[in-house]
Design a protein around this motif. Sequence first.
Motif, PDB file in Angstrom:
ATOM      1  N   GLU A  28      -1.799   1.481   6.245  1.00 17.80           N
ATOM      2  CA  GLU A  28      -2.497   2.556   5.505  1.00 17.80           C
ATOM      3  C   GLU A  28      -1.587   3.113   4.406  1.00 17.80           C
ATOM      4  O   GLU A  28      -2.012   3.304   3.258  1.00 17.80           O
ATOM      5  CB  GLU A  28      -2.879   3.694   6.464  1.00 17.80           C
TER       6      GLU A  28
ATOM      7  N   GLN B 297      -1.137   0.725   1.540  1.00 22.68           N
ATOM      8  CA  GLN B 297      -2.309   0.709   0.660  1.00 22.68           C
ATOM      9  C   GLN B 297      -2.266   1.888  -0.321  1.00 22.68           C
ATOM     10  O   GLN B 297      -2.524   1.738  -1.522  1.00 22.68           O
ATOM     11  CB  GLN B 297      -3.589   0.770   1.499  1.00 22.68           C
ATOM     12  N   LEU B 298      -1.913   3.068   0.186  1.00 21.27           N
ATOM     13  CA  LEU B 298      -1.842   4.266  -0.672  1.00 21.27           C
ATOM     14  C   LEU B 298      -0.669   4.167  -1.642  1.00 21.27           C
ATOM     15  O   LEU B 298      -0.742   4.647  -2.770  1.00 21.27           O
ATOM     16  CB  LEU B 298      -1.732   5.524   0.196  1.00 21.27           C
TER      17      LEU B 298
ATOM     18  N   ALA C 135       0.326   1.401  -2.929  1.00 21.28           N
ATOM     19  CA  ALA C 135      -0.157   0.482  -3.966  1.00 21.28           C
ATOM     20  C   ALA C 135      -1.053   1.205  -4.978  1.00 21.28           C
ATOM     21  O   ALA C 135      -1.154   0.800  -6.136  1.00 21.28           O
ATOM     22  CB  ALA C 135      -0.914  -0.678  -3.334  1.00 21.28           C
ATOM     23  N   GLU C 136      -1.682   2.269  -4.517  1.00 26.18           N
ATOM     24  CA  GLU C 136      -2.543   3.059  -5.420  1.00 26.18           C
ATOM     25  C   GLU C 136      -1.738   4.041  -6.260  1.00 26.18           C
ATOM     26  O   GLU C 136      -2.284   4.758  -7.093  1.00 26.18           O
ATOM     27  CB  GLU C 136      -3.604   3.810  -4.600  1.00 26.18           C
ATOM     28  N   GLY C 137      -0.425   4.082  -5.991  1.00 21.91           N
ATOM     29  CA  GLY C 137       0.455   4.924  -6.802  1.00 21.91           C
ATOM     30  C   GLY C 137       0.589   6.357  -6.328  1.00 21.91           C
ATOM     31  O   GLY C 137       1.093   7.223  -7.056  1.00 21.91           O
ATOM     32  N   LEU C 138       0.161   6.631  -5.108  1.00 23.29           N
ATOM     33  CA  LEU C 138       0.229   8.004  -4.604  1.00 23.29           C
ATOM     34  C   LEU C 138       1.665   8.384  -4.213  1.00 23.29           C
ATOM     35  O   LEU C 138       2.367   7.587  -3.594  1.00 23.29           O
ATOM     36  CB  LEU C 138      -0.666   8.168  -3.368  1.00 23.29           C
TER      37      LEU C 138
ATOM     38  N   GLN D  98      -3.364  13.101   2.563  1.00 20.53           N
ATOM     39  CA  GLN D  98      -4.530  12.245   2.800  1.00 20.53           C
ATOM     40  C   GLN D  98      -4.590  11.741   4.243  1.00 20.53           C
ATOM     41  O   GLN D  98      -5.664  11.621   4.821  1.00 20.53           O
ATOM     42  CB  GLN D  98      -4.506  11.046   1.844  1.00 20.53           C
TER      43      GLN D  98
ATOM     44  N   VAL E 228       5.550  -2.822  -2.884  1.00 21.30           N
ATOM     45  CA  VAL E 228       4.154  -3.218  -3.161  1.00 21.30           C
ATOM     46  C   VAL E 228       4.098  -4.677  -3.612  1.00 21.30           C
ATOM     47  O   VAL E 228       3.238  -5.455  -3.185  1.00 21.30           O
ATOM     48  CB  VAL E 228       3.535  -2.284  -4.228  1.00 21.30           C
TER      49      VAL E 228
ATOM     50  N   HIS F  42       2.157  -7.812  -1.771  1.00 19.30           N
ATOM     51  CA  HIS F  42       1.188  -8.679  -2.470  1.00 19.30           C
ATOM     52  C   HIS F  42       1.559 -10.147  -2.283  1.00 19.30           C
ATOM     53  O   HIS F  42       0.703 -10.988  -2.032  1.00 19.30           O
ATOM     54  CB  HIS F  42       1.155  -8.342  -3.969  1.00 19.30           C
TER      55      HIS F  42
END
Length: 203
Positions: free
Chosen positions: A149, A152-153, A155-158, A166, A194, A198
């Motif tokens: 989890e 994933q966050l 990777a979203e740049g958070l 979150q 990240v 990938h």
Amino acid sequence: MTALCTTLPDHLRLLLVDDHRIFLDGLALALAPLARGLQVDTAQNAAEAEQRLQQQTYDLILLDLRLPDEPGLELLQRWLARGEGTPVAILSASDSAVDAQAALAAGALGFIPKSADGKALRQAVTRVLLGETLPAPSSTSPLTPRQLEILQLLAEGLPNKAISRQLGLAEDTVKTHLKALFETFEVHTRTACVSAAHQRGWL
């Protein structure tokens, strides 16, 4: 020589890329029965390998994952990006299915652990020379659901604060998970983490 090896042509030229001289010598010896006219060139780092490739064409390159001047996968990806057509198999001291999957994702035709005995090594090399791609050992991700989890966050740049908000976690807990992720991927930055995820197909 086994029946398997007789399907190869008599004249083969291989490039072995590894920074351990003794291992290179042993590898050349182990591969000698492959073909009557086998020629083996060696390189102990990425720069030497590049030089060899400019001077010769090869039927196969056996490439170590960890070289002193550049990671083996980065070197492989550079060769593929410029259209280098020589097939490459990764040779590694690692028996990790994760490393094997990363190698295949990067474009290698096989992943051969250095722990393989001479016969297994020759069989693997023969299969690659005959055009096969060696399957990676099956592996599930060693990451926990929570780490996946967070990845994933990430990777979203958070940033950490947004991730903790979150997921309803303390920021220190997020940092602990990030540290574990960095250790798993052997990286030191969020971007590299990240990128490595990938490469392994975990994102």
